[in-house]
Design an enzyme around this catalytic site. Structure first.
Site, PDB file in Angstrom:
ATOM      1  N   LEU A  43       0.859  -1.111  -0.088  1.00  0.00           N
ATOM      2  CA  LEU A  43      -0.066   0.036  -0.067  1.00  0.00           C
ATOM      3  C   LEU A  43       0.971   1.052   0.046  1.00  0.00           C
ATOM      4  O   LEU A  43       2.055   1.264   0.588  1.00  0.00           O
ATOM      5  CB  LEU A  43      -1.143  -0.043   1.215  1.00  0.00           C
ATOM      6  CG  LEU A  43      -2.058  -0.977   1.444  1.00  0.00           C
ATOM      7  CD1 LEU A  43      -2.650  -0.931   2.659  1.00  0.00           C
ATOM      8  CD2 LEU A  43      -2.917  -1.012   0.088  1.00  0.00           C
ATOM      9  N   ASP A  44       0.394   2.305  -0.709  1.00  0.00           N
ATOM     10  CA  ASP A  44       1.237   3.629  -0.757  1.00  0.00           C
ATOM     11  C   ASP A  44       1.385   3.806   0.891  1.00  0.00           C
ATOM     12  O   ASP A  44       0.596   3.589   1.688  1.00  0.00           O
ATOM     13  CB  ASP A  44       0.626   4.511  -1.439  1.00  0.00           C
ATOM     14  CG  ASP A  44       0.449   4.162  -2.904  1.00  0.00           C
ATOM     15  OD1 ASP A  44       1.155   3.381  -3.492  1.00  0.00           O
ATOM     16  OD2 ASP A  44      -0.510   4.981  -3.381  1.00  0.00           O
ATOM     17  N   LYS A  45       2.392   4.692   1.158  1.00  0.00           N
ATOM     18  CA  LYS A  45       2.637   5.321   2.375  1.00  0.00           C
ATOM     19  C   LYS A  45       1.539   5.961   2.807  1.00  0.00           C
ATOM     20  O   LYS A  45       1.107   5.543   4.252  1.00  0.00           O
ATOM     21  CB  LYS A  45       3.856   6.339   2.417  1.00  0.00           C
ATOM     22  CG  LYS A  45       4.118   6.879   3.527  1.00  0.00           C
ATOM     23  CD  LYS A  45       5.190   8.191   3.537  1.00  0.00           C
ATOM     24  CE  LYS A  45       5.354   8.981   4.725  1.00  0.00           C
ATOM     25  NZ  LYS A  45       6.450   9.919   4.775  1.00  0.00           N
TER      26      LYS A  45
END
Length: 340
Positions: free
Chosen positions: A165-167
């Protein structure tokens, strides 16, 4: 290529994460190798000569050594990877720890583990937590936290991580705890047998059908290498990508949108929402508008389902909306049915 004898290194599985070999060097005293440029590399780039001369190490690790001044000729460090070498030159490279090579280490982090058994864990990742070490984030990542829970994950590529998942995206992730479980999860991910659903918010009005499918390829944005973009595969490199969208609720302020992935490309939902002219709230990178109630792009992975990689038992998990998305939803008078 004439080089000195390599150090004793543990044999690594072919699927091992590319930084793992360098962790062996990180634990050792630094070692200096000699490399004499052979005739066939005359006029070639320095970085190409290094890759050929020290093939057991990753290109990214060697690039870091270059940037750190660990590669020299006649006592003078050379920092430019494009420097042209000459046949017969004697180069020295100091194999030493770099921030990247030291990233694969356990750390005590307060991870939210919503399920675990002998084969896997399901993690509810908060916004702001980086999944895997990368430039600017060599520590404090989910990978470091997983190693802190179980140092035996050192034996697994990426500590069992099979998707990201993106940050600033929050929500559910599944990670393996054994090699058999991880390999099975990777295969399930490739076969699209792990179902992932997200909730997104946009402040743009939804027009047309409340259900839409975006089937547009995604690749690196040719105009901005920090972004991804919808690309023409006949002109640019990229991969096919498909996302299904369904409006869950809308008001004069914006929309709450269900997002269902068929593929898993980098920034896929964010890029496809932008392609619909409805970028996520606070997703500045893709044209979203900032909002005082949410400091990050409004995207949450709330639903995750799959068959257990070993037992085959159906498994399903749900993560409540985090406080920032919940506050924005309430401020915009948008409904969210957790049982939908």
């Amino acid at each position: 290529m004439i080089i000195s004898s390599p150090p004793e290194l543990d044999e690594l599985d072919e699927f091992q994460d590319e930084t793992s070999l360098e962790t062996v060097i990180a634990a050792k005293v630094s070692e200096v190798r000699e490399l004499i440029v052979p005739p066939e590399f005359h006029g070639h780039r320095l970085d190409r000569m290094l890759v050929a001369g020290v093939p057991e190490f990753s290109r990214s690790y060697l690039q870091q050594l270059l940037e750190d001044g660990a590669v020299s000729r006649a006592g003078v460090a050379q920092l430019k990877s494009a420097f042209k070498v000459k046949a017969g030159e004697l180069w020295h490279i100091e194999l030493r720890a770099t921030p990247q090579s030291q990233a694969f280490k356990p750390e005590s982090l307060a991870l939210n583990v919503v399920y675990e058994d002998a084969d896997l864990r399901v993690i509810n990742k908060p916004a702001g937590l980086v999944v895997h070490p990368a430039p600017g984030n060599w520590s404090g990542t989910l990978m470091n936290g997983l190693l802190g829970l179980d140092t035996s994950l050192m034996d697994l590529p990426r500590a069992g991580i099979v998707h990201r998942l993106d940050k600033d995206t929050s929500g559910l992730m599944v990670v393996g705890r054994t090699r058999a479980a991880m390999d099975a999860l990777v295969k399930k991910m490739a076969a699209r047998e792990i179902k992932r659903q997200y909730v997104a918010m946009t402040d743009k009005p939804w027009t047309g059908n409340t259900q839409k499918t975006v089937d547009l390829p995604i690749g690196r944005d040719p105009a901005n290498r920090l972004r991804m973009a919808v690309v023409d595969l006949s002109k640019n490199s990229g991969k096919t990508a498909k996302t299904h969208f369904h409006v869950m609720s809308q008001s004069e302020h914006g929309c709450l949108v269900r997002c269902i992935l068929e593929t898993g490309r980098t920034h896929q939902i964010r890029v496809h929402m932008a392609a619909l002219k409805m970028p996520l709230v606070a997703d500045i990178l893709y044209g979203g508008s900032p909002h005082p109630l949410i400091p990050r792009h409004a995207l949450h992975a709330d639903l995750l389902s799959f068959n257990h990689p070993i037992s085959g038992q159906p498994m399903a998990f749900q993560s409540p909306l985090p406080a920032d998305i919940q506050s924005l939803r309430q401020a915009w008078y948008l409904s969210y049915n957790e049982n939908s």
